[in-house]
Design a protein around this motif. Sequence first.
Motif, PDB file in Angstrom:
ATOM      1  N   ILE A 121      -7.409  -3.317  29.755  1.00  0.00           N
ATOM      2  CA  ILE A 121      -7.814  -4.616  29.202  1.00  0.00           C
ATOM      3  C   ILE A 121      -7.105  -4.884  27.881  1.00  0.00           C
ATOM      4  CG2 ILE A 121      -9.754  -5.893  28.234  1.00  0.00           C
ATOM      5  CD1 ILE A 121      -9.787  -5.839  31.244  1.00  0.00           C
ATOM      6  N   ARG A 122      -6.987  -3.867  27.035  1.00  0.00           N
ATOM      7  CA  ARG A 122      -6.327  -4.070  25.742  1.00  0.00           C
ATOM      8  C   ARG A 122      -4.856  -4.411  25.914  1.00  0.00           C
ATOM      9  NH1 ARG A 122      -9.195   0.854  24.149  1.00  0.00           N
ATOM     10  NH2 ARG A 122     -11.108   0.296  23.031  1.00  0.00           N
ATOM     11  N   ARG A 123      -4.183  -3.735  26.833  1.00  0.00           N
ATOM     12  CA  ARG A 123      -2.771  -4.058  27.095  1.00  0.00           C
ATOM     13  C   ARG A 123      -2.630  -5.485  27.606  1.00  0.00           C
ATOM     14  NH1 ARG A 123      -2.550   1.274  29.339  1.00  0.00           N
ATOM     15  NH2 ARG A 123      -2.780   0.374  31.427  1.00  0.00           N
ATOM     16  N   ARG A 124      -3.528  -5.881  28.461  1.00  0.00           N
ATOM     17  CA  ARG A 124      -3.464  -7.237  29.009  1.00  0.00           C
ATOM     18  C   ARG A 124      -3.716  -8.287  27.930  1.00  0.00           C
ATOM     19  NH1 ARG A 124      -6.481  -8.864  34.651  1.00  0.00           N
ATOM     20  NH2 ARG A 124      -5.631 -10.986  34.835  1.00  0.00           N
ATOM     21  N   ALA A 125      -4.658  -7.995  27.034  1.00  0.00           N
ATOM     22  CA  ALA A 125      -4.934  -8.936  25.943  1.00  0.00           C
ATOM     23  C   ALA A 125      -3.793  -8.970  24.943  1.00  0.00           C
ATOM     24  CB  ALA A 125      -6.235  -8.539  25.246  1.00  0.00           C
ATOM     25  N   ALA A 126      -3.151  -7.807  24.710  1.00  0.00           N
ATOM     26  CA  ALA A 126      -2.051  -7.746  23.750  1.00  0.00           C
ATOM     27  C   ALA A 126      -0.823  -8.491  24.237  1.00  0.00           C
ATOM     28  CB  ALA A 126      -1.693  -6.290  23.453  1.00  0.00           C
ATOM     29  N   SER A 127      -0.653  -8.594  25.563  1.00  0.00           N
ATOM     30  CA  SER A 127       0.518  -9.307  26.088  1.00  0.00           C
ATOM     31  C   SER A 127       0.468 -10.796  25.760  1.00  0.00           C
ATOM     32  CB  SER A 127       0.616  -9.096  27.603  1.00  0.00           C
ATOM     33  OG  SER A 127      -0.485  -9.696  28.268  1.00  0.00           O
ATOM     34  N   GLY A 128      -0.755 -11.345  25.663  1.00  0.00           N
ATOM     35  CA  GLY A 128      -0.907 -12.749  25.297  1.00  0.00           C
ATOM     36  C   GLY A 128      -0.546 -13.727  26.395  1.00  0.00           C
ATOM     37  N   ASP A 129      -0.310 -13.241  27.611  1.00  0.00           N
ATOM     38  CA  ASP A 129       0.091 -14.132  28.698  1.00  0.00           C
ATOM     39  C   ASP A 129      -1.100 -14.835  29.342  1.00  0.00           C
ATOM     40  OD1 ASP A 129       2.691 -13.326  28.287  1.00  0.00           O
ATOM     41  OD2 ASP A 129       2.597 -11.717  29.783  1.00  0.00           O
ATOM     42  N   GLU A 130      -2.300 -14.230  29.215  1.00  0.00           N
ATOM     43  CA  GLU A 130      -3.461 -14.781  29.899  1.00  0.00           C
ATOM     44  C   GLU A 130      -4.624 -14.928  28.923  1.00  0.00           C
ATOM     45  OE1 GLU A 130      -3.288 -13.254  34.449  1.00  0.00           O
ATOM     46  OE2 GLU A 130      -3.666 -11.717  32.936  1.00  0.00           O
ATOM     47  N   ASN A 131      -5.485 -15.884  29.254  1.00  0.00           N
ATOM     48  CA  ASN A 131      -6.707 -16.107  28.500  1.00  0.00           C
ATOM     49  C   ASN A 131      -7.878 -15.792  29.422  1.00  0.00           C
ATOM     50  OD1 ASN A 131      -8.446 -16.808  26.486  1.00  0.00           O
ATOM     51  ND2 ASN A 131      -8.199 -19.022  26.749  1.00  0.00           N
ATOM     52  N   PHE A 132      -8.717 -14.837  29.045  1.00  0.00           N
ATOM     53  CA  PHE A 132      -9.784 -14.413  29.953  1.00  0.00           C
ATOM     54  C   PHE A 132     -11.021 -13.997  29.168  1.00  0.00           C
ATOM     55  CE2 PHE A 132      -7.066 -10.772  29.067  1.00  0.00           C
ATOM     56  CZ  PHE A 132      -7.976  -9.798  28.672  1.00  0.00           C
ATOM     57  N   ASP A 133     -12.171 -14.076  29.854  1.00  0.00           N
ATOM     58  CA  ASP A 133     -13.436 -13.566  29.348  1.00  0.00           C
ATOM     59  C   ASP A 133     -13.803 -12.316  30.128  1.00  0.00           C
ATOM     60  OD1 ASP A 133     -13.764 -15.487  27.411  1.00  0.00           O
ATOM     61  OD2 ASP A 133     -14.945 -16.828  28.693  1.00  0.00           O
ATOM     62  N   LEU A 134     -14.779 -11.568  29.598  1.00  0.00           N
ATOM     63  CA  LEU A 134     -15.121 -10.272  30.173  1.00  0.00           C
ATOM     64  C   LEU A 134     -16.592 -10.211  30.560  1.00  0.00           C
ATOM     65  CD1 LEU A 134     -13.278  -7.871  27.680  1.00  0.00           C
ATOM     66  CD2 LEU A 134     -12.585  -8.397  30.021  1.00  0.00           C
ATOM     67  N   VAL A 135     -16.840  -9.619  31.724  1.00  0.00           N
ATOM     68  CA  VAL A 135     -18.172  -9.174  32.133  1.00  0.00           C
ATOM     69  C   VAL A 135     -18.069  -7.659  32.299  1.00  0.00           C
ATOM     70  CG1 VAL A 135     -19.937  -9.197  33.921  1.00  0.00           C
ATOM     71  CG2 VAL A 135     -18.802 -11.319  33.270  1.00  0.00           C
ATOM     72  N   ILE A 136     -18.905  -6.912  31.589  1.00  0.00           N
ATOM     73  CA  ILE A 136     -18.777  -5.454  31.563  1.00  0.00           C
ATOM     74  C   ILE A 136     -19.993  -4.816  32.215  1.00  0.00           C
ATOM     75  CG2 ILE A 136     -18.488  -3.419  30.109  1.00  0.00           C
ATOM     76  CD1 ILE A 136     -17.110  -5.130  28.067  1.00  0.00           C
ATOM     77  N   LEU A 137     -19.748  -3.957  33.176  1.00  0.00           N
ATOM     78  CA  LEU A 137     -20.800  -3.192  33.834  1.00  0.00           C
ATOM     79  C   LEU A 137     -20.764  -1.777  33.275  1.00  0.00           C
ATOM     80  CD1 LEU A 137     -20.147  -4.308  37.539  1.00  0.00           C
ATOM     81  CD2 LEU A 137     -21.329  -5.537  35.717  1.00  0.00           C
ATOM     82  N   GLY A 138     -21.803  -1.396  32.528  1.00  0.00           N
ATOM     83  CA  GLY A 138     -21.856  -0.057  31.963  1.00  0.00           C
ATOM     84  C   GLY A 138     -21.663  -0.057  30.460  1.00  0.00           C
ATOM     85  N   GLU A 139     -22.358   0.844  29.792  1.00  0.00           N
ATOM     86  CA  GLU A 139     -22.333   0.901  28.332  1.00  0.00           C
ATOM     87  C   GLU A 139     -21.062   1.551  27.785  1.00  0.00           C
ATOM     88  OE1 GLU A 139     -24.381  -0.370  26.152  1.00  0.00           O
ATOM     89  OE2 GLU A 139     -25.687  -1.236  27.679  1.00  0.00           O
ATOM     90  N   LYS A 140     -20.409   2.414  28.558  1.00  0.00           N
ATOM     91  CA  LYS A 140     -19.238   3.128  28.049  1.00  0.00           C
ATOM     92  C   LYS A 140     -18.086   2.165  27.756  1.00  0.00           C
ATOM     93  CE  LYS A 140     -20.700   7.311  27.794  1.00  0.00           C
ATOM     94  NZ  LYS A 140     -20.717   8.037  26.506  1.00  0.00           N
TER      95      LYS A 140
END
Length: 303
Positions: A121-140
């Motif tokens: 996820i961090r690599r994808r966000a750092a690329s800056g090519d896409e704008n997205f929101d997150l739904v996270i399953l699990g506390e880790k």
Amino acid sequence: MLSRAARPALRAAGTAVSSRAAAPSTAATFATLREIEGRLKSIRNIEKITKTMKIVASTKLTRAQRAMADSQKYGQTSNEVYKSADTKALEAAEGKKKLVVVCSSDKGLCGGVHSGLSRFIRRRAASGDENFDLVILGEKAKAQLSRTQAKNIVLSFSGVGKDVPTFAEAQAIADQIVQIAGDYSEIEILYNKFINATAYEPTIIEAFSEDTFVNSPNYSAFEVEEDVLPNLREYGLANSLFWALAEGHACEISARRNAMDNASKNAGEMINKYQILFNRTRQAVITGELVEIITGATASADM
């Protein structure tokens, strides 16, 4: 010149001084010996725990792999509909985001299973090519991504990964996801794909939107009524989530077994090293005591 009567007394005094000087060193050696013994006991206890956890994980792995195989039938069968319709993901329209569902769990001690998803996820966000929101399953994964992607998290679930996932759990999660306020172009599910008992990799499953399915080249062949489309979309999302959760659970159990196996081996190596150090230190203590006894006996004989 000193008289013969004074010489034994001086020798005895010198021996007493040297014994007092050696006393702190001997005390320190005894303290070190007790510390080594305490560490040995702690490491042996850790080794027992890691071996037990490895056995438990090995027992659960067969069940998790069986559940993974069953869930793949749900997900792959559901995807056959999109494949037959030749459905392909549309490019995100201006002002629209993608929604990425990250499938992790609440449990740790399983190597880099959760951190691998977070790095993806961090690599994808750092690329800056896409704008997205997150739904996270699990506390880790939530704890890891909250430090960098906190503003992108719109929904999170806890209590995930306690046991083998079920379709009812996936359906409940899908029901909450479709109720999120926001116009998203697509939904993507990120999970760990099971390659073998020692390897896994982050993988994306596409959960297509209603507009994407309607615009498929072969959509007319299904003759789906418009009022059924929301139910079809939610059912397909639940199938894909069930597949991702079950396969990710199998990866987690496999990684935990491998991690506990490595931990047990490392504990065994540390026990061997500390046992050698303990034996050498104990021998040094015994030798020091013998030297003191012999020295004292010699001094007494000269007096």
